[in-house]
Design an enzyme around this catalytic site. Structure first.
Site, short mmCIF file in Angstrom:
data_model
loop_
_atom_site.label_atom_id
_atom_site.label_comp_id
_atom_site.label_asym_id
_atom_site.label_seq_id
_atom_site.Cartn_x
_atom_site.Cartn_y
_atom_site.Cartn_z
N GLY A 53 14.16 -5.68 1.33
CA GLY A 53 13.06 -5.04 1.93
C GLY A 53 11.95 -4.69 1.03
NE ARG B 40 -1.69 -2.86 -13.79
CZ ARG B 40 -1.51 -1.74 -14.57
NH1 ARG B 40 -0.55 -1.00 -14.51
NH2 ARG B 40 -2.58 -1.14 -15.28
CB VAL C 111 3.42 -9.32 -15.85
CG1 VAL C 111 2.50 -10.37 -16.56
CG2 VAL C 111 4.27 -9.85 -14.88
NE ARG D 152 16.27 -7.62 4.73
CZ ARG D 152 16.05 -6.51 4.20
NH1 ARG D 152 16.62 -6.14 2.92
NH2 ARG D 152 15.60 -5.52 5.06
N GLY E 149 16.65 -3.43 -4.10
CA GLY E 149 17.53 -2.53 -3.56
C GLY E 149 19.08 -2.77 -3.96
CG ASP E 150 23.51 -0.99 -3.28
OD1 ASP E 150 23.64 -0.45 -4.07
OD2 ASP E 150 24.47 -1.24 -2.44
N GLY E 151 21.54 -4.19 -2.29
CA GLY E 151 21.93 -5.52 -2.05
C GLY E 151 21.52 -6.50 -3.02
CB THR F 206 14.87 0.40 -1.48
OG1 THR F 206 15.39 0.65 -0.05
CG2 THR F 206 16.13 1.42 -2.30
CG ASP G 13 16.22 2.27 3.09
OD1 ASP G 13 15.44 2.85 4.03
OD2 ASP G 13 16.99 1.20 3.14
CG ASP H 150 19.96 2.84 0.33
OD1 ASP H 150 18.99 2.43 -0.50
OD2 ASP H 150 20.31 2.08 1.18
NE ARG I 269 4.33 15.46 27.26
CZ ARG I 269 3.16 14.51 27.28
NH1 ARG I 269 2.72 13.90 26.31
NH2 ARG I 269 2.83 14.30 28.55
NE ARG J 83 19.57 -1.54 4.10
CZ ARG J 83 19.55 -2.74 3.94
NH1 ARG J 83 20.36 -3.80 4.36
NH2 ARG J 83 18.48 -3.02 3.05
N GLY K 54 9.05 20.73 9.14
CA GLY K 54 9.51 21.56 9.77
C GLY K 54 10.18 21.35 11.28
CB ALA K 55 12.25 18.56 11.94
CD GLN L 299 9.51 4.85 8.99
OE1 GLN L 299 10.45 5.50 8.51
NE2 GLN L 299 9.94 4.16 9.89
P1 ADP Z 1 18.16 -4.54 -0.73
O1 ADP Z 1 18.27 -5.37 -2.03
O2 ADP Z 1 16.78 -3.86 -0.10
O3 ADP Z 1 19.13 -3.76 -0.45
P2 ADP Z 1 19.52 -6.84 0.97
O4 ADP Z 1 20.82 -5.98 1.13
O5 ADP Z 1 18.99 -7.38 2.31
O6 ADP Z 1 18.38 -5.98 0.25
O7 ADP Z 1 19.87 -7.70 -0.13
C1 ADP Z 1 18.83 -8.79 -0.69
C2 ADP Z 1 19.44 -9.67 -1.05
O8 ADP Z 1 20.25 -9.69 -2.12
C3 ADP Z 1 20.17 -10.41 0.02
O9 ADP Z 1 19.56 -11.35 0.96
C4 ADP Z 1 21.22 -11.30 -0.92
O10 ADP Z 1 20.49 -12.47 -1.07
C5 ADP Z 1 21.32 -10.62 -1.82
N1 ADP Z 1 22.60 -10.04 -1.72
C6 ADP Z 1 22.92 -8.70 -1.02
N2 ADP Z 1 24.25 -8.47 -1.08
C7 ADP Z 1 24.70 -9.19 -1.89
C8 ADP Z 1 26.11 -9.40 -2.47
N3 ADP Z 1 26.99 -8.55 -1.91
N4 ADP Z 1 26.43 -10.20 -3.17
C9 ADP Z 1 25.38 -11.19 -3.62
N5 ADP Z 1 24.12 -11.03 -3.22
C10 ADP Z 1 23.88 -10.23 -2.35
O1 F6P Z 2 15.72 -1.17 3.23
C1 F6P Z 2 14.52 -0.83 3.82
C2 F6P Z 2 14.41 -1.06 5.44
O2 F6P Z 2 13.16 -1.02 5.97
C3 F6P Z 2 15.66 0.15 5.96
O3 F6P Z 2 15.03 1.17 6.04
C4 F6P Z 2 15.74 -1.00 7.37
O4 F6P Z 2 16.82 -0.39 8.00
C5 F6P Z 2 15.62 -2.31 6.90
O5 F6P Z 2 14.94 -2.51 5.60
C6 F6P Z 2 15.01 -3.22 7.78
O6 F6P Z 2 15.17 -4.62 7.54
P1 F6P Z 2 14.32 -5.64 7.90
O7 F6P Z 2 13.24 -5.90 7.06
O8 F6P Z 2 15.24 -7.15 7.75
O9 F6P Z 2 14.12 -5.62 9.31
#
Ligand code: ADP
Ligand code: F6P
Length: 335
Positions: free
Chosen positions: A26, A36, A39, A87, A117-119, A140, A142, A144, A177, A186, A200-201, A267
């Protein structure tokens, strides 16, 4: 060797080190600031820097180009990412990662900087396991990513949510209201919790905690009404889900006119805040410093106000949790 044969040599004996950089997953405000700085600091340290378009998708298709100092002019203030992002399901397979590594060899990349991010870091770790040198820069909205206190884009998203809820609050006040607002994140409640305090929710529902509508939403609203409040904000983290249904139930049970707003993709956009621009720049400078020092397979993090680096395997095994003191404070301050 004749002059002609000399020119046929594929590579000079020694060439500058070449790094690739991509943005993945994302998009997040501040990704451009990080790019930037990769590079500029990369070139300053003597690297050639290749921008890889659309994350791992561009790595697989060889969609990359050499960037120069001017390729990243006037992008610091822009949200999104000029390299674009994607993705890429193919990269989640062994074959995909292997093909990515092969393409990196074709372009003679000595290392890849992954801004994401984590993925995206799991993808980077898979590349590292088969021999690629990688450095991750956490970006990210998030927040997270477990090894770091702050991810690039989080602060900008918080400010966007704060502005939106301030506006929703104006109308909730005028009509007496209850407004239920769903925020992104996520599976994580970092955006929800910070904004519950900042706005202040009266109630905030987080995916990390089991919730009961009577105890966690209805009782706080009725309690606040009995103490003289006339309008209410309930924040629901996206990972909880069911926001519209929750709003319906609040209205049915309390009789208070209730609406629901899902803030959505606004967001993810917008010009990054100073905090995100500075952390993006500093993390990227740290990333190229590590590469210049010959270090391998790291994730950059902001820990206790210091920019540090962890081994990628170690970083992906770390765990961070929501601050219980913040949860307590958000409840106390809504009284
Ligand atoms: P984010 O990096 O924001 O957490 P995603 O979870 O969508 O977003 O991961 C981004 C991309 O990273 C995925 O589309 C995929 O190409 C790669 N990726 C995610 N999870 C894995 C994984 N467990 N192993 C290898 N590649 C991954
Ligand atoms: O990781 C950032 C994020 O905006 C999350 O907060 C949300 O769950 C997700 O990405 C939405 O992903 P997509 O762009 O694939 O709809």
């Amino acid at each position: 060797m004749s002059e002609q044969n000399e020119s046929l040599k594929a590579e000079p004996v020694s060439r500058p080190k070449r790094i690739g950089v991509l943005t993945s997953g994302g998009d997040a405000p501040g990704m451009n600031a990080a790019l930037r700085a990769v590079v500029r600091s990369g070139i300053y340290r003597g690297f050639e820097v290749y921008g890889i378009r659309k994350g791992y998708e561009g790595l697989l298709s060889g969609d990359m180009y050499e960037m120069n100092l001017r390729s990243v002019s006037d992008i610091m203030n822009r949200g999104g990412t000029i390299l674009q992002t994607a993705r890429c399901p193919e990269f989640m397979t062994e074959e995909g990662v292997r093909r990515g590594y092969r393409m990196a060899q074709v372009f003679k990349l000595d290392a890849i900087v992954v801004i994401g991010g984590d993925g995206s870091f799991r993808g980077a770790r898979d590349l590292a396991r088969i021999g690629m040198n990688v450095v991750g820069i956490p970006a990210t909205i998030d927040n997270d990513i477990d090894c770091t206190d702050h991810t690039i884009g989080f602060d900008t998203a918080l400010n966007t949510v704060k502005d939106a809820i301030d506006k929703i609050k104006d109308t909730a006040y005028s009509h007496e209201r209850c407004s239920v607002v769903e925020v992104m994140g996520r599976g994580a409640g970092y955006i929800a919790l910070s904004c519950a305090i900042a706005d202040g929710a009266e109630a905030c529902i987080l995916p990390e905690r089991h919730f009961d509508i009577d105890t966690d939403i209805i009782q706080p609203i009725i309690g606040c009404r009995n103490r003289g409040k006339h309008h209410y904000i309930v924040i629901i983290a996206e990972g909880v889900g069911g926001t519209i249904e929750i709003a319906k139930q609040i209205e049915e049970i309390t009789g208070i006119s209730t609406n629901a707003t899902i803030l959505g993709y606004q967001q993810r956009g917008g010009s990054p805040t100073v905090k995100d621009r500075v952390s993006a720049s500093m993390m990227a400078v740290k990333a190229t410093e590590l590469l210049a020092n010959g270090e391998r397979n790291k994730i950059i993090a902001l820990k206790n106000e210091k920019y540090v680096a962890y081994d990628i395997e170690e970083a992906l095994n770390m765990k961070k949790t929501l601050d219980p003191e913040m949860i307590e404070a958000s409840k106390m301050l809504s009284l």
